[in-house]
Enzyme design. Structure first.
Site, mmCIF file in Angstrom:
data_model
loop_
_atom_site.group_PDB
_atom_site.id
_atom_site.type_symbol
_atom_site.label_atom_id
_atom_site.label_comp_id
_atom_site.label_asym_id
_atom_site.label_seq_id
_atom_site.Cartn_x
_atom_site.Cartn_y
_atom_site.Cartn_z
ATOM 1 C CG HIS A 88 -1.054 -6.158 -3.688
ATOM 2 N ND1 HIS A 88 -1.795 -5.448 -2.775
ATOM 3 C CD2 HIS A 88 0.186 -6.330 -3.126
ATOM 4 C CE1 HIS A 88 -1.047 -5.186 -1.713
ATOM 5 N NE2 HIS A 88 0.161 -5.709 -1.892
ATOM 6 C CG HIS B 117 -7.598 -9.276 -2.860
ATOM 7 N ND1 HIS B 117 -8.471 -8.204 -2.861
ATOM 8 C CD2 HIS B 117 -6.361 -8.747 -2.670
ATOM 9 C CE1 HIS B 117 -7.791 -7.084 -2.685
ATOM 10 N NE2 HIS B 117 -6.507 -7.391 -2.556
#
Length: 248
Positions: free
Chosen positions: A163, A207
């Site tokens: 992303h 993340h």
């Protein structure tokens, strides 16, 4: 090339400020009771998640072409270079993920709270990982259903952040091509959007800060080269010299 690298490098430094500060602070992700801004972060992260990322790319490309005022052939060349850069970025991201095989924060949380070994988790096929996440979260009160559903579709490895590669690529591309054209409002908005996408990956347990930093660095390398190719192969329109002209 040096000027382009300076522009995109400045943008990359801006984007990594938050993940760098989070990293050095020692912050660790842990689920808490659902907050309203969690849902906002989810919708922001969706703008860089397939299939919605295709709509985001289309809108940003149209905006970029409008700002540059390209004719058809140069516009087609720009689209090809940008598409190639985005595909290369995602391919390199996937290759690195398979080599590093870093577990996501939420997977380690499941390991600590549900006794699921992360090595066993990642040894399963993707569809079985999704089913395992679904079954383990059925009676979990502090994980909202929409977040659990998101986790079920994001069972890959963490390092680096795809992303981030996507969002940072668009932000750095805009800075590389439009810095001299005074589209201050538009540039500010797209950089802010990219930073928000990166923050959403931390908030949602997807993340670690280093995943975002490396994803940004990867984007910087690819987009700097892409902007140089655009400058070298495509005739760029001359910027409006009038600083009083209102730009967005």
């Amino acid at each position: 090339m040096f000027e382009i690298a300076k522009r995109t490098g400045f943008g990359a430094m801006v984007l990594i400020i938050i993940p760098f500060l989070v990293w050095v602070s020692g912050w660790l992700w842990h689920p808490q009771n659902e907050a309203a801004w969690w849902r906002l972060m989810f919708w922001i992260t969706q703008t860089a998640t397939a299939p919605w990322s295709m709509i985001t790319s289309t809108l940003l490309m149209v905006w970029l072409l409008w700002c540059l005022r390209f004719r058809f052939k140069p516009a087609l060349g720009l689209v090809c270079i940008v598409a190639a850069a985005l595909l290369i970025g995602q391919s390199l991201k996937s290759f690195i993920k398979q080599q590093v095989q870093e577990p996501r924060p939420y997977v380690l949380w499941l390991e600590h709270t549900h006794n699921i070994d992360d090595r066993v988790f990642y040894s399963l096929p993707r569809n079985e990982r999704s089913l395992l996440v679904k079954s383990e979260l059925q009676d979990q009160q502090n994980i909202p259903p929409w977040l659990g559903h998101h986790w079920q579709h994001e069972t890959g490895f963490a390092f680096p952040s795809g992303h981030t590669v996507f969002a940072a690529s668009w932000a750095l591309l805009a800075l590389g091509l439009l810095w001299s054209r005074r589209h201050v409002v538009s540039l500010t908005l797209i950089v802010a959007w990219a930073a928000a996408v990166m923050c959403s990956r931390l908030v949602l347990g997807m993340h670690w800060p280093r995943d975002l930093i490396v994803g940004t660095a990867l984007s910087w390398l690819i987009i700097t080269l892409a902007c140089w190719l655009v400058q070298r192969w495509i005739t760029m329109p001359t910027p409006d010299p009038n600083p009083q002209h209102d730009r967005t």
